[in-house]
Write an enzyme that holds these catalytic residues in place. Structure first.
Site, PDB file in Angstrom:
ATOM      1  N   ASP A 109       9.248   7.782   1.263  1.00  0.00           N
ATOM      2  CA  ASP A 109       8.835   7.042   0.068  1.00  0.00           C
ATOM      3  C   ASP A 109       8.473   7.963  -1.092  1.00  0.00           C
ATOM      4  O   ASP A 109       8.124   7.501  -2.172  1.00  0.00           O
ATOM      5  CB  ASP A 109       7.627   6.155   0.420  1.00  0.00           C
ATOM      6  CG  ASP A 109       7.257   5.177  -0.685  1.00  0.00           C
ATOM      7  OD1 ASP A 109       8.172   4.624  -1.323  1.00  0.00           O
ATOM      8  OD2 ASP A 109       6.053   4.973  -0.916  1.00  0.00           O
ATOM      9  N   SER A 141       6.719   0.417  -5.334  1.00  0.00           N
ATOM     10  CA  SER A 141       7.665   0.070  -4.275  1.00  0.00           C
ATOM     11  C   SER A 141       7.484  -1.396  -3.904  1.00  0.00           C
ATOM     12  O   SER A 141       6.360  -1.882  -3.762  1.00  0.00           O
ATOM     13  CB  SER A 141       7.417   0.939  -3.035  1.00  0.00           C
ATOM     14  OG  SER A 141       7.577   2.304  -3.342  1.00  0.00           O
ATOM     15  N   GLN A 175      15.490   1.114  -0.444  1.00  0.00           N
ATOM     16  CA  GLN A 175      14.232   0.672  -1.047  1.00  0.00           C
ATOM     17  C   GLN A 175      14.510   0.047  -2.410  1.00  0.00           C
ATOM     18  O   GLN A 175      15.411   0.463  -3.128  1.00  0.00           O
ATOM     19  CB  GLN A 175      13.261   1.834  -1.215  1.00  0.00           C
ATOM     20  CG  GLN A 175      11.906   1.451  -1.784  1.00  0.00           C
ATOM     21  CD  GLN A 175      10.980   2.641  -1.935  1.00  0.00           C
ATOM     22  OE1 GLN A 175      11.053   3.360  -2.923  1.00  0.00           O
ATOM     23  NE2 GLN A 175      10.115   2.865  -0.957  1.00  0.00           N
TER      24      GLN A 175
END
Length: 288
Positions: free
Chosen positions: A207, A231, A281
């Site tokens: 991430d 996110s 993502q």
């Protein structure tokens, strides 16, 4: 502990407070919200702790629902959805101050031999990681001495990150740039021999830079920016065993950004070019 890698291992070592319930630390940081990779990594630890330990995780799908508060512990509640002959499924809910901030579903697979195997080769050849400067070295080269806040963050960074393409610093640098980015990464110190720790550490790292690919055509990655980033969801597929304290290449691209959201996908390879993990993502981008 002074070693950032040791601090990461400690961060991923959850306290079990009841059957299927775990508590994770959330360090007091200067960030406005808890780093999403931390929550995902801790949630995966909680899920893995309720399995027999013989089945590695093969995929996870997660949603970031609310921003977590730094310095406040996070409770992870695990639902044992299924224990089959070959697959185990767990659902994890992360709760902070009575509110759900994150959901994760993880699937674990008993290792087995398949009838065939193939892999597309990496999209491009890249320099060896040891030949590239660290992010800190690039920033110092451009700015001179680091601001105190960046210096503190650099000292606490659990991963050595080296961008394959040199950092872009001006609007002219990003003009006509493709929405792609690649970094070499590895933990800054040994992480031990528990495969779960390595899997969850890489989940943490996944991430850190993925949404760079969305940002690259718009503004330089470092310095002031005109939008906020969060996110929204995160999915990973684990293909082969790996160690997160050995070099891995994170090749990232963004096929689309529209409607305030940007999609990014990444492929993680070892130094021999074997595909280890696939990642997707979506991030939210809003004007400040």
């Amino acid at each position: 502990m002074t070693n950032p890698a040791e601090r990461l291992v400690d961060l991923l070592d959850l306290e079990q407070i009841e059957v299927n319930i775990f508590r994770g630390r959330s360090p007091q940081e200067s960030l406005q919200r808890v780093f999403g990779g931390q929550v995902a990594g801790q949630a995966l630890v909680a899920a893995a702790r309720t399995t027999d330990g013989e089945r590695p995780v093969h995929s996870l799908h997660a949603y970031f629902l609310r921003p977590g508060r730094p310095g406040v512990p996070i409770v992870y509640q695990v639902e044992r959805v299924r224990d089959g002959r070959s697959f185990t499924t767990r659902r994890v809910t992360a709760v902070q101050q009575g509110r759900t901030i994150f959901n994760l579903t993880a699937s674990f697979h008993k290792p087995e031999e398949g009838p065939f195997e193939h892999q597309l080769p990496p999209a491009r050849k890249v320099p060896d990681p040891e030949s590239l400067p660290t992010v800190t070295e690039e920033i110092r080269e451009h700015h001179g001495e680091l601001p105190e806040q960046l210096e503190r963050m650099a000292r606490r960074q659990p991963f050595d990150i080296r961008y394959v393409d040199r950092l872009r610093w001006t609007a002219e640098d990003v003009k006509d740039a493709e929405p792609r980015s690649a970094v070499w990464m590895r933990a800054v110190g040994p992480l031990g021999d528990d495969p779960v720790v390595h899997t969850c550490a890489l989940t943490y790292a996944s991430d850190m830079t993925l949404l760079d690919a969305v940002r690259i055509p718009v503004q330089p990655l470092w310095g002031p920016r005109s939008f906020d980033i969060a996110s929204l969801d995160h999915a990973m597929w684990f293909h082969r065993p790996f160690r997160a304290d050995e070099w891995f290449l994170y090749d990232q691209e963004s096929p689309i950004a529209t409607g305030g959201r940007g999609l990014a996908r990444g492929r993680i390879y070892d130094v021999e070019g074997r595909l280890l993990v696939s990642v997707v993502q979506e991030g939210l981008f809003r004007a400040l």
